[in-house]
Motif scaffolding. Structure first.
Motif, mmCIF file in Angstrom:
data_model
loop_
_atom_site.group_PDB
_atom_site.id
_atom_site.type_symbol
_atom_site.label_atom_id
_atom_site.label_comp_id
_atom_site.label_asym_id
_atom_site.label_seq_id
_atom_site.Cartn_x
_atom_site.Cartn_y
_atom_site.Cartn_z
ATOM 1 N N ILE A 1 5.226 3.376 2.439
ATOM 2 C CA ILE A 1 4.969 2.110 1.748
ATOM 3 C C ILE A 1 4.764 1.028 2.806
ATOM 4 C CG2 ILE A 1 5.858 0.443 0.084
ATOM 5 C CD1 ILE A 1 7.630 2.761 -0.996
ATOM 6 N N PHE A 2 3.560 0.438 2.834
ATOM 7 C CA PHE A 2 3.185 -0.572 3.820
ATOM 8 C C PHE A 2 2.992 -1.920 3.137
ATOM 9 C CE2 PHE A 2 1.810 3.473 5.528
ATOM 10 C CZ PHE A 2 2.133 3.403 6.872
ATOM 11 N N GLN A 22 4.282 0.083 11.241
ATOM 12 C CA GLN A 22 5.295 0.966 10.691
ATOM 13 C C GLN A 22 5.486 0.671 9.200
ATOM 14 O OE1 GLN A 22 6.767 3.456 12.393
ATOM 15 N NE2 GLN A 22 5.467 2.887 14.136
ATOM 16 N N PRO A 23 5.752 1.698 8.393
ATOM 17 C CA PRO A 23 5.968 1.444 6.959
ATOM 18 C C PRO A 23 7.262 0.670 6.735
ATOM 19 C CG PRO A 23 6.427 3.740 7.497
ATOM 20 C CD PRO A 23 5.833 3.132 8.728
ATOM 21 N N ARG A 59 0.850 -1.183 0.000
ATOM 22 C CA ARG A 59 0.000 0.000 0.000
ATOM 23 C C ARG A 59 0.891 1.240 0.000
ATOM 24 N NH1 ARG A 59 -4.800 -0.223 2.441
ATOM 25 N NH2 ARG A 59 -4.898 -2.235 1.377
ATOM 26 N N VAL A 60 0.699 2.103 -0.988
ATOM 27 C CA VAL A 60 1.475 3.334 -1.124
ATOM 28 C C VAL A 60 0.559 4.493 -0.751
ATOM 29 C CG1 VAL A 60 2.848 4.773 -2.663
ATOM 30 C CG2 VAL A 60 2.863 2.281 -2.946
ATOM 31 N N ILE A 61 0.876 5.182 0.342
ATOM 32 C CA ILE A 61 0.052 6.279 0.843
ATOM 33 C C ILE A 61 0.859 7.571 0.747
ATOM 34 C CG2 ILE A 61 -1.196 7.197 2.828
ATOM 35 C CD1 ILE A 61 -1.642 4.368 3.767
ATOM 36 N N GLU A 62 0.322 8.529 0.015
ATOM 37 C CA GLU A 62 0.997 9.817 -0.125
ATOM 38 C C GLU A 62 0.724 10.677 1.107
ATOM 39 O OE1 GLU A 62 1.314 13.542 -3.319
ATOM 40 O OE2 GLU A 62 -0.067 11.861 -3.662
ATOM 41 N N GLY A 82 15.066 2.594 3.495
ATOM 42 C CA GLY A 82 14.697 1.396 4.222
ATOM 43 C C GLY A 82 14.491 1.660 5.704
ATOM 44 N N PRO A 83 14.305 0.615 6.519
ATOM 45 C CA PRO A 83 14.094 0.793 7.962
ATOM 46 C C PRO A 83 15.279 1.431 8.669
ATOM 47 C CG PRO A 83 13.430 -1.401 7.265
ATOM 48 C CD PRO A 83 14.145 -0.786 6.112
ATOM 49 N N ASP A 84 16.494 1.300 8.128
ATOM 50 C CA ASP A 84 17.673 1.904 8.746
ATOM 51 C C ASP A 84 17.954 3.305 8.228
ATOM 52 O OD1 ASP A 84 18.281 1.150 6.202
ATOM 53 O OD2 ASP A 84 20.144 0.095 6.700
#
Length: 333
Positions: free
Chosen positions: A124-125, A139-140, A102-105, A168-170
């Motif tokens: 981005i989820f 969290q995305p 899922r891409v949320i603006e 990314g997450p980092d």
């Protein structure tokens, strides 16, 4: 003589005891008793034997414990920063595990109340299907941030040059997507978006294909071969209808993977009244074709960003209409 015999029988005393001493030692009561009456002499009372007194024991003195030495006061140490995890989850691995994203603006309030065009930002989820709801505490997996020139955004609009960095997450850049400046005139200078990995190696690119009515795209891999195609018709109700239900609430871009002969889709969904009427922030769901690899999934993510910039960035100004790529010949502003 009688007394001598009596004493001898009772006390076993020797007969050599003189009578005078015997008579002297006889009590007065016995001397006055008539003859023939046996008198039992009284036994002398035993005197209690005095026990020797024990000398008093000295009282034990309490042993004095040594007093602890006071520790020197240490200066307060600064609080250490929170420890970061040794390793972060590999976003590529998670991207391959799930069928959809899922891409949320993100909503920009400054852009909502003014005509100022700001850079795009997306979260981005991961989702299992296109109908799944995202929990509030999720969290995305990745975040996308546009890097572009302010003047180009105001003057060139959707034709502008920009880089879309995927973090990314980092918080390290995983992928960079570059959209060069184009001034499209019918089939000339159709928009493109190129994808580079973290090492600067090409993963392929997405190119808009000219069509008078439909919205078509070609996705080319790093070898230069077309791996996927995207097609969408302008006759969908969501292109011109404002109702938030049924076919009017979505616009579908069908995806065909030429390598695996499987299909997926990119779907732009109605989010909420306030979000759709007063902002130009959109929500997309990407359903990956089965057996697609990680590069193909990143290319579909880049195609989603390109679709949003081309057709939905100025929805508020254009009264929610998505312009056709074939007749968009002038600058947006």
């Amino acid at each position: 003589e009688f007394r001598r015999v009596l004493f001898r029988s009772v006390f076993g005393m020797s007969s050599q005891i003189p009578a005078s001493s015997q008579s002297a030692n006889t009590p007065l009561l016995q001397q006055s008793m008539p003859a023939g009456v046996a008198v039992v002499p009284t036994q002398p009372m035993a005197q209690p034997v005095a026990q020797p007194m024990m000398p008093p024991q000295p009282m034990a003195q309490p042993v004095a414990q040594p007093m602890p030495m006071p520790q020197p006061m240490m200066p307060p140490q600064p609080m250490a920063p929170p420890m970061m995890p040794a390793s972060y989850p590999d976003p590529y691995e998670y991207l391959m595990r799930y069928n959809c994203v899922r891409v949320i603006e993100n909503i920009n309030l400054w852009e909502t109340f003014t005509a100022f065009n700001s850079g795009r930002k997306y979260a981005i989820f991961l989702v299992n299907s296109e109908d799944d709801e995202i929990p509030n505490n999720q969290q995305p997996l990745m975040n996308a941030v546009e890097e572009s020139n302010c003047c180009e955004r105001q003057m060139c609009g959707s034709h502008r040059n920009f880089n879309m960095n995927i973090f990314g997450p980092d918080n390290n850049v995983m992928v960079t997507m570059n959209r060069p400046f184009t001034c499209q005139i019918f089939c000339l200078n159709t928009p493109e978006m190129h994808i580079l990995d973290a090492n600067g190696q090409s993963c392929g690119y997405v190119k808009n294909i000219f069509h008078c009515f439909n919205h078509n795209f070609s996705i080319v891999d790093d070898t230069g071969a077309e791996c996927m195609t995207i097609e969408s018709t302008c006759c969908q109700p969501g292109e011109w209808c404002f109702l938030p239900f049924g076919a009017c609430s979505e616009i579908v871009y069908n995806v065909v993977n030429n390598r695996t002969n499987t299909v997926g889709c990119i779907k732009r969904k109605w989010d909420s009244w306030a979000r759709q009427l007063f902002t130009n922030a959109d929500t997309f769901t990407i359903t990956f074709p089965p057996q697609s690899n990680v590069h193909e999934r990143l290319l579909l993510l880049a195609a989603t960003f390109l679709i949003n910039v081309m057709y939905f960035e100025h929805r508020q100004r254009d009264n929610h209409s998505s312009s056709s790529s074939g007749f968009d010949m002038s600058f947006d502003d």
